[in-house]
Design an enzyme around this catalytic site. Structure first.
Site, PDB file in Angstrom:
ATOM      1  N   LYS A 111     -37.275 146.136 -18.026  1.00 55.81           N
ATOM      2  CA  LYS A 111     -36.548 147.212 -18.711  1.00 55.81           C
ATOM      3  C   LYS A 111     -37.184 148.570 -18.451  1.00 55.81           C
ATOM      4  O   LYS A 111     -36.487 149.573 -18.299  1.00 55.81           O
ATOM      5  CB  LYS A 111     -36.499 146.953 -20.227  1.00 55.81           C
ATOM      6  N   LYS A 194     -26.075 133.371  -7.481  1.00 53.80           N
ATOM      7  CA  LYS A 194     -25.267 132.910  -8.608  1.00 53.80           C
ATOM      8  C   LYS A 194     -24.206 133.925  -9.010  1.00 53.80           C
ATOM      9  O   LYS A 194     -24.374 135.114  -8.828  1.00 53.80           O
ATOM     10  CB  LYS A 194     -26.197 132.727  -9.823  1.00 53.80           C
ATOM     11  N   LYS A 197     -24.992 137.502 -10.973  1.00 49.32           N
ATOM     12  CA  LYS A 197     -26.279 138.105 -10.598  1.00 49.32           C
ATOM     13  C   LYS A 197     -26.100 139.576 -10.251  1.00 49.32           C
ATOM     14  O   LYS A 197     -26.833 140.432 -10.695  1.00 49.32           O
ATOM     15  CB  LYS A 197     -26.878 137.359  -9.391  1.00 49.32           C
TER      16      LYS A 197
END
Ligand code: TRP
Length: 329
Positions: A111, A194, A197
């Site tokens: 983050k 995936k 993603k």
């Protein structure tokens, strides 16, 4: 019966990856476990959603899980912010969570990189809130993806620390729930990795048929096989994996045969794949829209969930307060 708990992000619609990867397993799990599913709307505040969006997002998530088959009577489906006991336990757990270990969490470090302009304390203590979510119902098992494993490890650490700090064996250690073979990995349409993603590689349950056709027709392919039984590149293998999930065995073997004999036309394969995806998603989309139009039903489901979740949470919180030493006068 063991208790299983899962938190659901309140941002973003369900895509086929979420649906076949997790949600269909949640639906099956309901009869074998005491299940808690909640929409993590407090967690979403770390990214500052607009007030109008916040409510609409939570409502959309609830409608999708209900439509997918989460039964609000059998399971406990609730909204995190409806259960104030979670916030209180979070406050209490924060006292025993150390800056250093929180700063070292991978999700926090990610983050800092992705939103450097907003490194708030909610991000730092995200794992503490997640621990509160889990141990407030004394959950035994938590289905988590790779990215959340460390957070679950922190939950165990906080639970253990609480026990040893107060010399009790109150919390037990929640374990990751492993779906094993039942866990389907659904690839995306961009030829790598995936679904979900990267943005734009997903098909959502609420996508209209025309949108699905467009997305599938634009999926990445390659120049085509040039020799018999040639090994597939990732984009093509991914399309076949999607087909395995939504199409009949006959359809899949037809196109495999075409591939192996170098006669395949990817355009034809994609057309078929799109129609088969539409077959699977249409009843779900209709159900989602039906639920979204039925305020009374959503309200009733949420109220039931809130009641059950608060009953369980307030019991834990009362005991925790006593252990800590808060006594009534
Ligand atoms: N952090 C989880 C995610 O991003 C969501 C979540 C919040 C959660 N609280 C939880 C998951 C508790 C499992 C248990 O997907």
């Amino acid at each position: 019966m063991e208790t299983v708990l899962s938190g659901i992000r309140s941002t973003g619609n369900l895509h086929l990856g979420n649906y076949f990867g997790a949600v269909t397993n949640f639906v099956k799990m309901q009869k074998d476990y005491n299940c808690y599913f909640f929409v993590a709307d407090l967690h979403s505040l770390t990214t500052y959603p607009k007030p109008g969006d916040l409510h609409a997002n939570v409502r959309a998530v609830l409608a999708e899980y209900l439509a997918a088959g989460i039964d609000p009577e059998q399971s406990t489906l609730y909204v995190q912010s409806d259960v104030p006991e979670i916030s209180e336990l979070y406050l209490l757990l924060n006292m025993n969570a150390y800056m250093g270990e929180l700063e070292r969490t991978t999700t926090f470090k990610d983050k800092i990189r992705t939103q450097p302009e907003n490194v708030n304390a909610g991000l730092l203590t995200y794992p503490v809130l997640m621990a509160a979510d889990i141990i407030i119902h004394r959950a035994h098992k938590v289905p988590v993806g790779k990215d959340q494993e460390q957070n679950l490890e922190m939950t165990r650490k906080f639970a253990k620390r609480f026990n040893s700090m107060y010399g009790v064996e109150y919390f037990h250690m929640p374990e990751p729930f492993n779906f094993g073979k039942a866990l389907l990995k659904v690839p995306g349409l961009d030829g790598q990795g995936k679904m979900g993603k990267t943005s734009g590689n997903g098909i959502y349950l609420v996508d209209e048929p025309e949108a699905i056709r467009k997305k599938v027709m634009r999926a990445v392919t390659d120049a085509g096989p040039t020799k018999e039984n040639q090994e597939m590149t990732e984009p093509i293998a991914n399309l076949f994996t999607l087909m395995d999930i939504v199409s009949t065995k006959d359809t899949v073997s037809h196109f495999r045969e075409q591939y192996n004999t170098c006669q395949i036309r990817y355009g034809d394969m994609k057309k078929q794949l799109a129609e088969d995806i539409i077959m699977v998603t249409t009843p779900l989309r209709e159900k989602i829209n039906e639920i979204l139009a039925d305020d009374a039903y959503i309200r009733k489901a949420v109220a039931l969930g809130r009641e059950k979740a608060r009953a369980s949470a307030s019991k834990t919180l009362k005991e925790v307060r006593e252990i800590i030493g808060f006594r009534p006068f």
